[in-house]
Each structure stands twice: as structure tokens, then as C-alpha cells.
Design an enzyme around this catalytic site. Structure first.
Site, PDB file in Angstrom:
ATOM      1  CG  ASN A   1      -0.477   0.291   2.331  1.00 53.15           C
ATOM      2  OD1 ASN A   1      -0.534   1.840   2.929  1.00 53.15           O
ATOM      3  ND2 ASN A   1       0.202  -0.392   2.869  1.00 53.15           N
TER       4      ASN A   1
ATOM      5  CG  ASN B   1       3.108   4.565  11.639  1.00 54.29           C
ATOM      6  OD1 ASN B   1       4.446   4.075  11.708  1.00 54.29           O
ATOM      7  ND2 ASN B   1       2.483   4.686  11.219  1.00 54.29           N
TER       8      ASN B   1
ATOM      9  CB  CYS C   1       4.765   4.486   7.505  1.00 55.60           C
ATOM     10  SG  CYS C   1       2.765   3.223   7.933  1.00 55.60           S
TER      11      CYS C   1
ATOM     12  CB  THR D   1       5.003  -2.336   5.578  1.00 52.01           C
ATOM     13  OG1 THR D   1       4.890  -1.074   5.761  1.00 52.01           O
ATOM     14  CG2 THR D   1       2.977  -2.226   6.097  1.00 52.01           C
TER      15      THR D   1
ATOM     16  CB  CYS E   1       4.007 -42.989  -3.716  1.00 52.98           C
ATOM     17  SG  CYS E   1       5.096 -42.985  -5.139  1.00 52.98           S
TER      18      CYS E   1
ATOM     19  CB  CYS F   1       3.442 -36.602  -8.889  1.00 50.94           C
ATOM     20  SG  CYS F   1       3.955 -36.458  -7.726  1.00 50.94           S
TER      21      CYS F   1
ATOM     22  CB  CYS G   1      10.138 -36.610  -4.601  1.00 51.26           C
ATOM     23  SG  CYS G   1       9.718 -38.409  -5.019  1.00 51.26           S
TER      24      CYS G   1
ATOM     25  CB  CYS H   1      18.348 -31.585   1.871  1.00 50.00           C
ATOM     26  SG  CYS H   1      17.468 -31.348  -0.016  1.00 50.00           S
TER      27      CYS H   1
END
Lengths: 505, 438
Positions: B73, B131, B134, B200, B341, B344, B347, B392
Site C-alpha cells: 500500500n 508509528n 511506515c 511493512t 505415493c 508424480c 521428488c 535436506c
């Protein structure tokens, strides 16, 4: 009374709208993002043309639909029609791993349509043929999916190709024989134009054997691809089969695709004999044309029907009625027009044959009977064209499944005339395989089709057939018989091991 | 039911969930709605000399079809007058006496700070948040992160505030600084009662590839915005823990940064937060999200046998230590459950191309693992070469099936040895150098 068209054009347009509407861009994005992007994905293996499905879906997800279309069409020149007519639930989508994570499989067919529609609607071309030609010429007999698949791949390998087609238009069953609500003829014709854009010449209205002798082809071309599909509809040989309202279901479907829908006559009470996918197409379209009822008559039970489960569900949802264990014994007529069928109950005997039950006959009123009990093999035609060609016991052309090469070294084949009758995508895949076989035959060199990026690491891993014999690069290294060449020139390479680690070491 | 009531440096609230200073905390109307929905506190949108905002103020980072995993923002502090803000604070406090209302302030001079601190207390605010964070707009005028990035300046201004403060003061820290504990220590030295973080992060979320102007675009230009939302949570957690673990800080912490549900909240508590501030998730879904936050946190504490959030606060802080203290002998390897499994092979490719090449694709027939769910006949399946696996975690992170790949500890009989121990042993000649990985 002769049959009449029943519905006005507007009602027919609504009834014949796409069974699966196109995905909107946001829908496509959401669906594409669901894809896991599997490595060496099962959907690729399940596709008879080996489309790199995760790669094209990833491209859709990233906002690259042109690249997606290129991935699709590179593997399958008829990717647009296959997106619509493939039985995806038993092919790519049936293999999707999400199914095994208790989720809906990715809608691969609809995403494929999204990508191919994208370039078609914008007139973009994503494929090209090399400017440098080999100087070799191949004749392709039949401009159906197998012939087009072969011709496009040959053109992309730099060969000159001429396709001979007896029909006035190319495309084969995609143009003439698919249910209208699945695939509109213009999609097929656009694909024909795509094949022509690669430099392929297509001569329609030329029937080899009648207008043009095979010997002439053999003089002008170095090799021939035979993709003539199947022949005429089989007949039941029962009384009344020659009445005007007894029609071949495929001819009925062809009429739907070649004449304005509001001029296609249809009965009020339609019987369809047979229970394959063509029977379902005929029955559902009869209802969509305005028939009050469509009844499939099948001599066996639902467990034996050759129609896919999803086709059966569609037919039931459309209100098609089914008379199982029933066979027609006579077509009934009044004043020379069909008024019904005389039917007999059947039972499957111990030998597995359906036989009629004595004294079980009954009449049912119909005014149109569509025959969908299969197509004849082209045995007579093949014997006439190529007397030396070996056919198998079923009347299909014998060929090396990996190269499409027949017992005549310069003749290759693929599609229904070689496999006995399978899907469009099988025909395209076999045409493509044969193109690589032809390339090896013509150049005495092994074609190196682009290996899909997702497969690079597993070059030697997948030795299986997947679900329906997809194309694999290493399979194409199989030997092609070349007259005069020394044996072993195309021996399989040592890389045909199933253990990936073998090449690491 | 665990006790969720919270006390941050004397600021009490029925639960730790506060609406962070930002657009959802702009008006009394919003504060009423927040409290009705179940929020424990509201940190008012920063009050100062009224500013003028631009149109087009927000932009977002999406991840595929998932919206707003990050948010940015360029809106400034309150564009309403201090009179209006303080009057509404008083009205809200009157109706919600047991909920926390904190006045966020940003002014320039010592006199202004004194005045605004006094007016906050007069309005009945339970506390004040300064504040200093900002990173857009106000910093160009010497306020916001321009203060927070200079610990000496922050310390000075905080000391002005403490001169006048009669209610607890929270210093809000900017993450746009090399070491956030420097700023936290400055707050401590100045006598602040608590810190809140993170504000932010300086950001550009994306570039419009048609106009070439980043979003949010204002008449063909853009400006650096403050980044927040779920994507900043790891950065926020790191800074919260750093402050919580610093013996020179020792201030209660109000945690901020990507909190969107009770799990995020529990993690911030475990790393040392006492109260929690939420903004982006409210901007995405509305105040109603707090119902699940309260229920979920309470149920979690119950499941752990904790009677109140104080038992969770800081629980994980000591588990973070310097890398040099970690045990070099501890080993784990990946194990694949072939019964779950789905084939896919993500891995495999992750390890092959992105890590340490210790998964092979093998014939399922040879491995004798059968087909399992979703594996195509003959399609090779991944097999971990455990002797080469460095543990890992990458394969287990990419696996789309929960608990299919388990990182399993492999006891090797060796006593623990950290890098520090190793260096000592080397220096004393008690062991030879570990050979480099081949």
C-alpha cells in the site's frame, strides 16, 4: 410416410451445442493451476500421441497459451479435435495422479481445447516445416486422422507429401463421422488447413485404385502410407433391411455433418441396433434432432457393451432407452415404409455367444432403424490395391507397431485399417509413428523427434506401454527394414534399459 | 477452555487479537464492528496532522489463482482530523470498556508529541503506539521509517513521548533496517513499555507489462509501497524472535506480519509475542475471521493442556540457536511410502535438478512395490539412495501427498558434535578434518 426434419434451426442449434463448453480464461487459469506438473507424468504416458501435458498446462497457467498450443500440436497435429473427442477419462485424465489424491483429475481435454482454440480464433500459426527439403516424396492414401498425422509429421521432417482422399473433403471421421455436439465439422476442416500449411498437398475426390493406380503411385513416390480406415457398415442380413428407413448409423451422422441440421430427416421412434460408441452417437443425436424416442437394441447385456461408461451415462441422461438381450429378426413395414421391428429375446450361452430364446419374439413400433453393428474391414480393397500385403486374421494390415512398416517394405500403415478400429488419437499417434518409420526408410537415418522436456531425465526409464501404447522416443529406434541396407543398421541402442541408474554409472 | 485474556505491558484485552493500525482501524464504526465480531483490541489508524491521499493505493502479489499472498500500500496515515479520531476513540471506549483501544501516533515536534500523547490519554485510550515504521510517503517528510531506521532518533523521540505518557507506550518497529534489535534496544533505552513489529516492508509488488508502470499506478507513475500479508510472515517471525531472545530488549512484544489464522497466531506467540495484530487478512476477508482465530487458538491450547496463552508465549524462543551449535552428526533420510505415493515423481526431479541427486527412478517390478495408487504399469518409481541422501528435506517439501515422504532420523551411534565442538577438537588435534563432500 417418408421421414421429415422435425425441429426448426434455432432449436437444433441449441440441442447440438457443445457437450463440453469451452473454458473461460479465468476457469482455465484456475484449472491449470491445479496441475501438479508431475515429472514424467502418467498423462503423457497415457496419451497415444505423447503430448507433454504438464508442460502445456504450465504454459496456460503462466499466461502463455500460444506456447501451450505449440506443445500440443507438435505432438498431435489434430490436438484441437482430440481435445473434444478423446475419451479422456480412459486416457490422460484417467491417469491423472490427482485421482489418487481423492481429487478430480485435471480437465486436460478442456484445457487442450482452450489452448488450441486460442490460436485458431486468432489465426496464429505455431508450427512450420523446414525450408530445406529432403527431396523424398511420400503418397498418403486416406486423409483421415492417421493419414493427416503421418502427412504432417513427414512434412515437418522435410519430406514432400501428397494425400489422396476419395471423399470431397479431408478429415475422415473427424469431418464426417463424429457426433455434432462433440466436434463440429469446421474444427476438423481447420485442422486440414493446418496440415496443408505445412506444405502437404491434399487431393480430394481421388480414389486410389479407381481414379489412380497404385503402380502409378509407386512410380512417383518413394513410399506409401495406407490410412484407409474401415469400410462399409456391417449388415444383419434380416428381412426388410433394404427398406428406405433402415440406414447405416454412420451415414446418418454424415448427413448431420454435411447438410443444414434443419433439413436432416429423422424418425419419431428411432431404433439403433448395436451398443458401441457410434450407436450412442446416433441415438443421442436422433433425440437432439427431435425424435420422441430413441431405443438401443443390443443382443447382450450392459456389461458387454463396447460403449464407454461416460457415453452410456450421457445416453441415459439424454433419455435413450435400452433393450438389452434383444435382437432384431425382421424389419416390419407398411406401404413400403418401416413401421417397426420384430425382436427376439436373447441369452448369452455357455460359449459366450448370444442366441435367440425360442418363442420370445415381439413387435415394437419404430419408423427409423439405424444400424451400428460395426464396420467391415477393407479386405477386398486392400487385396485389390496391394495383392502382396499381409493381413492378420481379423483383416487388419500386419505391421510393425513401432514403425508402421508392413510386409511390403515401402508401404507403411496406421489407424483403423491397421489396428482394427480405435480412437482418433490412436490413429494420429500411429500415423506419427509411421512417419518416423518412413523417415528412417527414406533417409536410412533414425529420426530424432524432440524429446519432451519433462522426460529428459528419464530417457531410459519408461519401458512400459502406459495405458494405450504411447509414443516413446526410444521405441522409434527399433529397426526399420530397408531393402539393400545392411542388417543391424537400425539396431536398438543400448539405452533400452529400464533402470535409469544404469546410464548414470 | 484456555484463557485467552491478554495483558501487554498493562494493556488488557479479552483475547490477543488486535486490529492493526491501518485501513480496517480507520473509524469508530469499524472499531465497533471489529469488537462485535470478537476482536480483543484495535490499534487506531495512525493519527497525526491530516494528510491527503492519492487514488489507487493498494496492489497485491497473487500466487496462481490464490489472491493476495502479499499486499502493498501507498496509503498514508489518517486523512481524518485528530479531533474526529480522538472523539471516536472516546465513544468506542465508552461502549467497549474492557476491550483495548490503542492510539497510533505520528507527529514531528516534541510539543506535538506531548500534545497528542495527552489527547490520547484524555480520550480514554488504553495505550499508545508510536508509528516509526511506515516506509512510504511519510518517511520523505522525516517521519515513519525515517525515524525507525535511525535508532538514536527513535530513542530521542520516544523519550519525548515518555515525558508525557501516563498510559503504556508501544514502539512500532520497521523491518527496513539491517538489525531490528538495534531499534528495539533504542526503544528500551528510551523507556518504552513494549514494542510491536513488523511494520511493512519496502516493496514493488509487480510491474504492469503493458504500461511498464508498477502497481499501484497513479497517473502513469508508482511509488514504493509497504509490503505485508501472508508472504511476510517468515520475515516477521524472524524479527519477533530476534527481539524476544535479545537480553538487551526484554520488552513485551505485539507481533505483526502476515497473521491470517490461529496457527499463525500460535507461532507468533511461541516466538515471543504477547498480543497479535492483524490487518491484511481483515482487508481480504473482513472482521469475521476472528471467530476461527479465537476458537482455533483456544482449542489448540486445550489440546496441549495449556491453561492460558502465557504458557505458550515464548515457548519456542530458546530452540533457535546459532548455526554453530547445531549437531553435525545428527542424520535423517527421506523415506517414501509407496502405499500413498501417487507417482508424480516431483521428488525425483527436485532432487535430481535442485538438490543432491540421490533419488533414482527404478522399475516398480524390480523394487517389488507394486502399483500403489495412481502408478501406471512399468512407470518408474522414485527410490531414495539412503547412503547418499543428505536429509535436506526438499523431496518431502515438494511432495503433494501429506506424510508420503517422511524424514526419518537415522541413529548412527555418534555423540553430538557442533561446528564449535569441531573447531575445538581440530585445534586440539583430537580429530582429523572431515573430508569435503565428493
Amino acid at each position: 410416410m417418408p421421414l421429415q426434419p422435425l425441429l426448426p434451426a434455432a432449436a437444433l442449434a441449441a440441442n447440438m451445442a457443445d457437450l463440453h463448453p469451452p473454458l473461460r480464461p479465468q476457469e482455465a487459469l484456475v484449472e491449470a493451476n491445479r496441475c501438479l506438473y508431475c515429472f514424467d507424468a502418467p498423462c503423457i504416458m497415457a496419451c497415444p500421441t505423447g503430448i507433454d501435458v504438464p508442460a502445456f498446462i504450465k504454459k496456460i497457467a503462466s499466461g502463455n497459451p500460444i506456447g501451450a498450443a505449440k506443445t500440443i500440436l507438435t505432438a498431435n497435429i489434430l490436438g484441437a479435435s482430440c481435445a473434444r473427442v478423446c475419451p479422456t477419462s480412459v486416457l490422460c485424465e484417467g491417469a491423472c495422479v490427482l485421482d489418487d489424491r481423492d481429487e478430480q483429475p485435471i480437465q486436460i481435454g478442456r484445457l487442450q481445447r482452450y489452448a488450441t482454440d486460442y490460436i485458431e480464433q486468432r489465426g496464429l500459426s505455431v508450427l512450420s516445416a523446414p525450408a530445406k527439403k529432403t527431396g523424398k516424396k511420400v503418397a498418403v492414401i486416406g486423409a483421415g486422422p492417421a493419414g493427416l498425422g503421418c502427412a504432417a509429421e513427414l512434412a515437418r521432417l522435410g519430406h514432400g507429401v501428397t494425400v489422396f482422399e476419395k471423399q470431397p473433403q479431408a478429415g475422415g471421421l473427424n469431418t464426417y463421422g463424429i457426433a455434432y455436439y462433440k466436434l463440429k465439422p469446421e474444427i476438423s476442416l481447420a485442422e486440414v488447413a493446418l496440415v496443408q500449411s505445412l506444405g502437404v498437398k491434399i487431393r480430394c475426390g481421388v480414389e486410389v485404385g479407381r481414379d489412380l493406380a497404385v503402380a502409378r503411385l509407386e512410380q512417383e513416390f518413394a513410399a506409401i502410407f495406407v490410412g484407409i480406415g474401415l469400410g462399409d457398415a456391417q449388415r444383419l442380413r434380416i428381412p426388410g433391411e433394404d427398406l428406405p428407413e433402415v440406414r447405416d448409423a454412420l451415414a446418418f451422422i454424415e448427413q448431420l455433418r454435411t447438410e443444414p441440421l434443419d433439413r436432416v430427416p429423422v424418425g419419431r421412434a428411432v431404433a439403433v441396433v448395436g451398443c458401441g460408441n457410434t450407436a450412442i452417437d446416433a441415438a443421442t443425436q436422433a433425440l437432439r434432432l427431435g425424435a420422441d424416442s430413441a431405443t438401443i437394441v443390443y443382443r447382450r447385456g450392459e456389461e458387454d457393451m463396447s460403449a464407454y461408461e461416460f457415453e452410456y451415462e450421457l445416453a441415459k441422461a439424454d433419455g435413450v432407452e435400452f433393450l438389452f438381450h434383444t435382437a432384431p429378426v425382421e424389419v416390419l413395414a407398411t406401404d413400403g415404409h418401416v413401421c417397426g421391428l420384430r425382436l427376439s429375446r436373447t441369452v448369452v450361452n455357455a460359449a459366450g455367444k448370444a442366441e435367440q430364446v425360442p418363442n420370445s419374439e415381439f413387435n415394437q413400433a419404430f419408423d427409423l432403424v439405424l444400424m451400428a453393428v460395426g464396420q467391415e474391414k477393407q479386405i477386398a480393397l486392400l487385396k485389390q490395391l496391394f495383392p502382396a500385403l499381409a493381413l492378420d486374421a481379423r483383416g487388419a494390415i500386419q505391421r510393425d507397431p513401432l514403425t508402421g512398416q508392413t510386409t511390403m517394405p515401402h508401404v507403411f500403415t496406421g489407424g483403423d485399417c491397421a489396428n482394427g478400429g480405435r480412437e482418433v488419437v490412436n490413429a494420429v499417434g500411429e500415423g506419427k509413428k509411421a512417419a518416423h518409420g518412413l523417415h528412417a526408410f527414406l533417409t536410412q537415418a533414425t529420426a530424432r523427434p524432440p524429446i519432451q522436456p519433462s522426460r529428459l531425465g528419464a530417457k531410459t526409464g519408461a519401458t512400459g506401454s502406459g495405458l494405450l501404447q504411447p509414443i516413446r522416443a526410444h521405441e522409434l529406434e527399433a529397426q526399420v527394414k530397408i531393402p539393400g541396407a545392411s542388417p543391424g543398421a537400425f539396431d536398438k541402442t543400448a539405452a533400452n534399459s529400464s533402470d535409469h541408474n544404469a546410464i548414470r554409472a | 477452555m484456555a484463557d485467552l485474556s491478554t495483558n501487554l505491558a498493562g494493556i488488557k484485552s479479552p483475547n490477543p487479537f488486535w486490529v492493526a493500525s491501518g485501513p480496517p482501524a480507520n473509524t469508530g464504526y469499524q472499531a465497533h464492528r471489529a469488537f462485535e465480531a470478537g476482536w480483543g483490541g484495535v490499534v487506531w489508524k495512525t493519527i497525526g496532522t491530516p494528510i491527503v491521499n492519492v487514488s489507487s493505493r493498494y496492489s497485491a502479489l497473487n500466487s496462481g489463482p490464490t489472491r493476495m499472498i502479499g499486499f502493498n500500500n501507498i496509503e498514508l496515515i489518517s486523512d481524518r482530523s485528530p479531533e474526529t479520531n480522538f472523539r471516536e476513540i472516546a465513544e468506542v471506549k465508552k461502549r467497549w470498556p474492557h476491550h483495548a483501544v490503542i492510539a497510533s501516533l505520528m507527529v514531528e515536534t516534541r510539543e506535538q508529541w506531548h500534545e497528542f500523547v495527552q489527547r490520547s490519554a484524555d480520550a480514554g485510550a488504553d495505550g499508545i503506539e508510536l508509528n516509526y515504521g511506515c516506509p512510504h510517503g511519510m518517511c520523505e517528510r522525516g517521519m515513519g521509517s525515517a525515524v525507525g531506521q535511525q535508532p538514536a532518533v527513535a530513542e530521542k523521540i520516544t523519550s519525548w513521548v515518555m515525558e508525557a505518557a501516563t498510559i503504556p507506550v508501544i514502539v512500532k518497529l520497521t523491518p527496513n533496517i539491517t538489525d531490528v534489535t538495534m531499534a528495539a534496544r533504542a526503544a528500551k533505552r528510551a523507556g518504552a513499555n513494549a514494542i510491536s513489529l513488523i511494520n511493512t516492508i519496502n516493496s514493488i509488488t509487480n510491474v504492469n507489462l503493458d504500461t511498464f508502470v508498477p502497481e499501484p499506478t497513479v497517473a502513469g507513475r508508482s511509488s514504493h509501497g509497504g509490503y505485508c500479508g501472508p508472504a511476510v510472515k517468515p520475515i516477521a517471525l524472524n524479527m519477533v524472535q530476534a527481539c524476544a531472545a535479545d537480553p538487551d530488549v526484554r520488552l513485551p512484544i505485539s507481533g505483526i506480519g502476515g497473521i491470517a489464522n490461529w496457527r499463525d497466531a500460535a507461532e507468533f506467540l511461541a516466538l515471543g509475542s504477547t498480543s497479535l495484530q492483524v490487518c491484511t487478512a481483515i482487508m481480504h476477508y473482513g472482521f469475521r475471521i476472528v471467530e476461527d482465530m479465537n476458537e482455533g487458538l483456544s482449542a489448540y491450547l486445550d489440546s496441549k493442556g495449556m491453561k492460558s496463552i502465557t504458557e505458550l508465549i515464548g515457548r519456542s524462543v530458546p530452540t533457535l540457536q546459532k548455526w554453530e551449535t547445531l549437531d553435525l552428526h545428527w542424520q535423517r533420510v527421506a523415506r517414501i511410502d509407496y502405499d500413498t505415493c501417487i507417482g508424480c515423481n516431483l521428488c525425483y526431479i527436485a532432487c535430481e535438478d535442485g538438490a543432491h541427486q540421490c533419488i533414482d527412478l527404478k522399475s516398480p517390478e524390480k523394487l517389488g512395490v507394486g502399483l500403489g495408487p495412481g502408478r501406471v504399469p512399468h512407470k518408474p518409481v522414485p527410490k531414495v539412495r539412503e547412503e547418499d541422501c543428505v536429509g535436506c528435506n526438499l523431496c518431502s517439501l515438494v511432495c503433494p501427498v501429506d506424510e508420503c515422504i517422511t524424514m526419518t532420523e537415522i541413529p548412527n551411534g555418534q555423540s553430538p558434535m557442533s561446528w564449535s565442538n569441531y573447531q575445538e577438537k581440530l585445534a586440539k588435534g583430537e580429530m582429523k578434518a572431515i573430508p569435503p563432500h565428493p
